[in-house]
Design a protein around this motif. Structure first.
Motif, mmCIF file in Angstrom:
data_model
loop_
_atom_site.group_PDB
_atom_site.id
_atom_site.type_symbol
_atom_site.label_atom_id
_atom_site.label_comp_id
_atom_site.label_asym_id
_atom_site.label_seq_id
_atom_site.Cartn_x
_atom_site.Cartn_y
_atom_site.Cartn_z
ATOM 1 N N THR A 11 87.021 79.066 -47.667
ATOM 2 C CA THR A 11 88.375 78.807 -48.170
ATOM 3 C C THR A 11 88.946 80.016 -48.898
ATOM 4 O O THR A 11 90.091 80.406 -48.678
ATOM 5 N N GLN A 92 84.984 77.367 -42.665
ATOM 6 C CA GLN A 92 85.383 76.156 -43.386
ATOM 7 C C GLN A 92 85.696 75.100 -42.325
ATOM 8 O O GLN A 92 86.293 75.396 -41.288
ATOM 9 N N GLN A 93 85.260 73.876 -42.564
ATOM 10 C CA GLN A 93 85.384 72.852 -41.531
ATOM 11 C C GLN A 93 86.800 72.264 -41.472
ATOM 12 O O GLN A 93 87.563 72.375 -42.432
ATOM 13 N N HIS A 94 87.090 71.667 -40.348
ATOM 14 C CA HIS A 94 88.297 70.851 -40.106
ATOM 15 C C HIS A 94 89.578 71.641 -39.868
ATOM 16 O O HIS A 94 90.482 71.162 -39.193
ATOM 17 N N TRP A 132 90.974 71.903 -44.838
ATOM 18 C CA TRP A 132 90.227 70.710 -45.258
ATOM 19 C C TRP A 132 90.769 70.069 -46.528
ATOM 20 O O TRP A 132 90.471 68.910 -46.794
ATOM 21 N N ARG A 165 91.690 64.871 -43.746
ATOM 22 C CA ARG A 165 91.546 66.318 -43.520
ATOM 23 C C ARG A 165 90.995 66.646 -42.139
ATOM 24 O O ARG A 165 90.988 67.803 -41.728
ATOM 25 N N ASP A 275 80.838 75.422 -42.048
ATOM 26 C CA ASP A 275 80.100 76.023 -43.169
ATOM 27 C C ASP A 275 78.983 75.118 -43.691
ATOM 28 O O ASP A 275 77.927 75.599 -44.107
ATOM 29 N N ASN A 276 79.182 73.799 -43.611
ATOM 30 C CA ASN A 276 78.109 72.915 -44.109
ATOM 31 C C ASN A 276 76.916 72.873 -43.153
ATOM 32 O O ASN A 276 75.781 73.050 -43.597
ATOM 33 N N SER A 298 84.770 73.451 -52.452
ATOM 34 C CA SER A 298 84.454 72.024 -52.454
ATOM 35 C C SER A 298 82.990 71.928 -52.850
ATOM 36 O O SER A 298 82.208 72.815 -52.533
ATOM 37 N N THR A 300 79.612 70.012 -52.009
ATOM 38 C CA THR A 300 79.138 69.145 -50.926
ATOM 39 C C THR A 300 77.684 68.769 -51.184
ATOM 40 O O THR A 300 76.940 69.509 -51.836
ATOM 41 N N PHE A 319 77.652 64.698 -39.158
ATOM 42 C CA PHE A 319 77.939 65.868 -38.319
ATOM 43 C C PHE A 319 76.700 66.183 -37.491
ATOM 44 O O PHE A 319 75.610 65.679 -37.754
ATOM 45 N N LEU A 329 76.986 64.263 -44.603
ATOM 46 C CA LEU A 329 77.710 65.149 -45.510
ATOM 47 C C LEU A 329 78.678 64.350 -46.367
ATOM 48 O O LEU A 329 79.392 63.491 -45.871
ATOM 49 N N CYS A 331 81.696 65.239 -49.162
ATOM 50 C CA CYS A 331 82.483 66.377 -49.674
ATOM 51 C C CYS A 331 83.305 65.934 -50.874
ATOM 52 O O CYS A 331 83.963 64.892 -50.842
HETATM 53 C C1 XUL Z 1 83.515 69.233 -45.443
HETATM 54 C C2 XUL Z 1 84.691 69.895 -46.056
HETATM 55 C C3 XUL Z 1 84.501 71.158 -46.837
HETATM 56 C C4 XUL Z 1 84.907 72.351 -45.984
HETATM 57 C C5 XUL Z 1 85.133 73.599 -46.808
HETATM 58 O O1 XUL Z 1 83.835 68.044 -44.821
HETATM 59 O O2 XUL Z 1 85.796 69.446 -45.925
HETATM 60 O O3 XUL Z 1 83.213 71.295 -47.322
HETATM 61 O O4 XUL Z 1 83.966 72.563 -44.970
HETATM 62 O O5 XUL Z 1 84.038 74.134 -47.337
#
Ligand code: XUL
Length: 522
Positions: A11, A92-94, A132, A165, A275-276, A298, A300, A319, A329, A331
């Motif tokens: 991010t 970064q996801q999403h 996200w 998100r 990233d996770n 965030s 996590t 995931f 996961l 978040c």
């Molecule tokens: C996971 C999430 C965040 C992003 C940004 O679902 O929304 O952890 O991956 O790090």
């Protein structure tokens, strides 16, 4: 010879690690901070401030420009780019990037005499990318749930209830609000697959780790779910890259990088992941039974699992585990930004966070509890623009606030991870804030579980490099984990005696305070 490169597009920054897999050492680490290093994108925290309520977007050209800057810095720092045998990406996801139908030509013909940003600018069909932190798609989530016969059905198929998100609901909102631009879109990438595509000089697939964060992938079938695609937007199947195993090798790098930055032309580009999932690899936690907490933009909490187990309350997610199987996961949106807000409001430094806060207050804060949602939260889903306390902040000092925000964050994590029924021997801790001793000790106390940290703190970038080494150079993950995923000697923190007596009842106090807030929020 195998030297590998891992890139993490997160991010607030884009960072890289270069590893020597023979020697088991980290050769080089570089970072481009979006706020500081590319300030003309006006995104001090990595996203555009002042958008409509609930909307959080970033400029994808900022990520692209940062990629040029990162390679320039790696070269300047003497990183052996000409010896890199494989590379991969964490993102970064999403977040999603919307490109036209001829972007394939842009990927394939990148001109080393021009910048990446000037070449990708004309290909964007949407100037900004939802990321996200965006919570603006409640209507679209309801519509997708309705089309499938309920949120439970979406969760059974994709591993998550329709989530604001997630990329699917975001795509639906774009299709509804800007149908012409949606129509012009030929290709929708995730952050991880977009960056990997630039590096590979062709549009590469989305891996099952990150693909599962879209509300579009059917976990059982390991494929896009036709009903979810249809419920999201028309013609979506043709706009999505294909879903691939995370170990997929895309091929050699784009000429752009070999020519401009002397990247080894025989280097293998391995497709990216979120990233996770990447951190799961970087923390050496891809086998079930380990639990990781990452304190980043965030926060996590995640763990590998053999069978997909879904959160009955709908806040947690399933995931793909990049090495096979699944991961859970959870978040928490109010991570570093909330800790930074307290630091800023009280005029403190990270260095005196411990001394000014934790050292001056007793564990449990004498029953003073805070629900630390400085911005709207996603676990649980609460619209908020400030914390709620069971005490009067005006009558207490800054030390109480410091402890309250941290204890509130960890109590919220503990409460919302109970469904996982995990009882790890040790919690593996990563992310920027994990380096702070006081914060790490407090986490051990609230969970009443020992906490350990790894030598390399950039676990997402490390995970990308390790995936590159495994899939691109054939080095077994087991031996990579032995070299790179060891806990730092002396970094293990035991919970203080008496922690359970303090924090077990405080979870209930926290839950009651939270309930008063969620009731008002309905
Ligand atoms: C996971 C999430 C965040 C992003 C940004 O679902 O929304 O952890 O991956 O790090």
């Amino acid at each position: 010879m195998p030297k590998v490169l891992g890139i993490d597009s997160s991010t607030q920054s884009l960072s890289a690690v270069v590893l020597d897999t023979d020697l088991g050492t980290l050769i080089c680490e570089e970072t481009v901070n979006f706020g500081k290093d590319v300030p003309h994108f006006r995104s001090p925290s990595g996203f555009l401030p002042d958008r409509k309520k609930g909307e959080v977007h970033a400029d994808p050209l900022m990520w692209v420009e940062a990629l040029d800057l990162l390679f320039a810095r790696l070269r300047k720092a003497g990183a052996p780019l000409d010896e890199v045998a494989a590379l991969s990406v964490s993102g970064q996801q999403h977040g999603s990037v919307y490109l036209d139908g001829v972007v394939h030509e842009t990927f394939a013909n990148l001109n080393p005499l021009k910048t990446l940003a000037e070449q990708f600018s004309p290909a964007l069909t949407r100037r900004t990318s939802p990321i996200w932190m965006d919570v603006s798609t409640s209507a679209e989530c309801r519509e997708i749930a309705e089309a499938l016969g309920g949120a439970g059905e979406v969760c059974a198929r994709s591993g998550s209830v329709p989530t604001e998100r997630f990329t699917g609901p975001q795509i639906r909102k774009f299709f509804k609000n800007q149908p012409e631009s949606y129509e012009k879109t030929g290709c929708i990438h995730l952050v991880s697959s977009f960056i990997a595509s630039i590096l590979a000089g062709k549009s590469v697939g989305i891996d099952r780790g990150d693909g599962a964060g879209m509300n579009l992938m059917n976990l059982a079938a390991d494929a896009w779910d036709p009903d979810l695609l249809e419920a999201t937007a028309p013609g979506l199947a043709d706009k999505l890259p294909s879903l691939k195993d995370s170990r997929t090798v895309a091929g050699p790098p784009a000429h752009y990088f070999t020519s401009r930055y002397s990247l080894n032309p025989n280097c293998q580009v391995v497709i990216g992941t979120g990233d996770n999932p990447s951190s799961l690899v970087g923390m050496g936690a891809t086998a079930a039974g380990k639990m990781v907490i990452s304190l980043g933009t965030s926060d996590t909490l995640f763990a590998a699992m053999d069978e997909p187990l879904t959160d009955p309350r709908g806040f947690g997610h399933v995931f793909g585990n990049p090495l096979g199987g699944f991961m859970s996961l959870i978040c928490f949106r109010n991570g570093s930004l909330a800790r930074e807000a307290v630091k800023r409001n009280l005029g403190l430094d990270w260095s005196d966070f411990d001394a000014a806060g934790l050292a001056k207050t007793p564990p449990g804060n004498e029953g003073r509890v805070m629900v630390p949602f400085f911005k709207s939260e996603i676990t649980p889903r609460v619209d908020s623009d400030g914390p709620v306390r069971n005490y009067e902040a005006e009558k207490t000092g800054p030390e109480v606030e410091v402890r309250a925000v941290l204890e509130g964050q960890f109590l919220n994590m503990r409460l919302h991870s109970q469904w996982l029924k995990l009882e790890p021997e040790t919690i593996l801790l990563t992310g920027g804030a994990s380096e702070n001793e006081g914060i790490a000790q407090l986490l051990a106390d609230v969970f009443n579980t020992p906490v350990a940290r790894l030598k390399v703190s950039a676990s997402a970038a490390l995970g990308a490099a390790l995936r590159a080494a495994e899939a691109g150079c054939g080095i077994p993950m087991e031996s990579l984990e032995k070299s790179f995923c060891q806990t730092e000697p002396g970094s293990r923190l035991e919970p203080n005696p008496g922690s359970a007596e303090i924090y077990d009842p405080l979870v209930k106090t926290y839950e009651d305070l939270l309930k008063s807030l969620t009731t008002n929020n309905k």
